[in-house]
Design a protein around this motif. Structure first.
Motif, PDB file in Angstrom:
ATOM      1  N   THR A  37      49.148  71.268  66.303  1.00 15.06           N
ATOM      2  CA  THR A  37      48.563  72.340  67.109  1.00 15.06           C
ATOM      3  C   THR A  37      47.995  71.799  68.413  1.00 15.06           C
TER       4      THR A  37
ATOM      5  N   SER B 113      49.179  72.770  72.092  1.00 14.33           N
ATOM      6  CA  SER B 113      48.194  73.249  73.070  1.00 14.33           C
ATOM      7  C   SER B 113      48.337  72.507  74.396  1.00 14.33           C
TER       8      SER B 113
ATOM      9  N   VAL C 278      51.238  74.021  76.163  1.00 13.53           N
ATOM     10  CA  VAL C 278      50.793  75.292  76.759  1.00 13.53           C
ATOM     11  C   VAL C 278      49.991  75.014  78.027  1.00 13.53           C
TER      12      VAL C 278
ATOM     13  N   SER D 170      44.641  77.069  76.928  1.00  9.26           N
ATOM     14  CA  SER D 170      45.073  76.171  75.854  1.00  9.26           C
ATOM     15  C   SER D 170      43.985  76.023  74.788  1.00  9.26           C
TER      16      SER D 170
ATOM     17  N   TYR E 262      44.286  79.082  72.663  1.00  9.62           N
ATOM     18  CA  TYR E 262      45.472  78.924  71.817  1.00  9.62           C
ATOM     19  C   TYR E 262      45.173  77.998  70.642  1.00  9.62           C
TER      20      TYR E 262
ATOM     21  N   TYR F 140      42.808  79.757  68.163  1.00  6.29           N
ATOM     22  CA  TYR F 140      43.510  80.842  67.479  1.00  6.29           C
ATOM     23  C   TYR F 140      44.475  80.305  66.423  1.00  6.29           C
ATOM     24  N   LYS F 141      45.285  79.322  66.781  1.00  8.38           N
ATOM     25  CA  LYS F 141      46.268  78.779  65.843  1.00  8.38           C
ATOM     26  C   LYS F 141      45.605  78.103  64.655  1.00  8.38           C
TER      27      LYS F 141
END
Length: 166
Positions: free
Chosen positions: A48, A52, A55, A96, A99, A102-103
């Motif tokens: 993750t 990120s 991203v 990021s 993100y 959230y992930k």
């Protein structure tokens, strides 16, 4: 402004130093996760984090559309050559981070572990960036020394167990 010139490609030295700080941050996070977490959880968090970072780079490049729309309308190919600069980097970092949080929440990683990961990675990148900037360039030496030392001290207290400290 210090620039590395490779043919027709120009890269600002501060971005190279930031990239090296990010690579060192990834190594430190990988080591820390392996020492403190189960293998499966460690792999999920690290994956993750790397997603990120992808991203972050993508948003940083595309942030030019928000920050300089006239330039993009005039010459759409300029998005390949330019980034959003410092303002675009701040936007990319925020997106990021959202993100990443959230992930990790989606795969049921605890908030404490998410915060620790973000903090350790950020402090590692900051300290590496400021110390390499201090030794690579002769600009604001005292500032880079103070910020690098401060972030390294905080990182020390987060990473090193109490029984190992001096």
């Amino acid at each position: 402004m210090n620039v590395i010139q490779i043919g027709s490609l120009s890269i600002m030295l501060k971005w190279v130093l930031l990239g090296s700080g990010i690579l060192i941050g990834l190594v430190v996070i990988k080591w820390w996760l392996q020492k403190t977490q189960m293998k499966e959880k460690s792999k999920k968090i690290f994956d993750t984090l790397t997603n990120s970072l992808f991203v972050l780079i993508l948003v940083w490049k595309v942030s030019l559309i928000l920050l300089e729309p006239k330039l993009i309308l005039k010459s759409p190919i300029s998005i390949l050559y330019f980034t959003g600069g410092t303002k675009g980097l701040v936007i990319a970092i925020l997106i990021s981070l959202m993100y990443f949080i959230y992930k990790n929440k989606k795969i049921k990683i605890s908030s404490k572990l998410i915060l620790q990961t973000i903090l350790i990675f950020s402090l590692t990148v900051l300290s590496c960036y400021h110390f390499t900037f201090l030794f690579a360039l002769d600009e604001n030496d005292l500032y880079h020394l103070l910020v690098g030392t401060f972030t390294l001290i905080i990182l020390y207290f987060i990473l090193i167990p109490k029984e190992w400290r001096f």
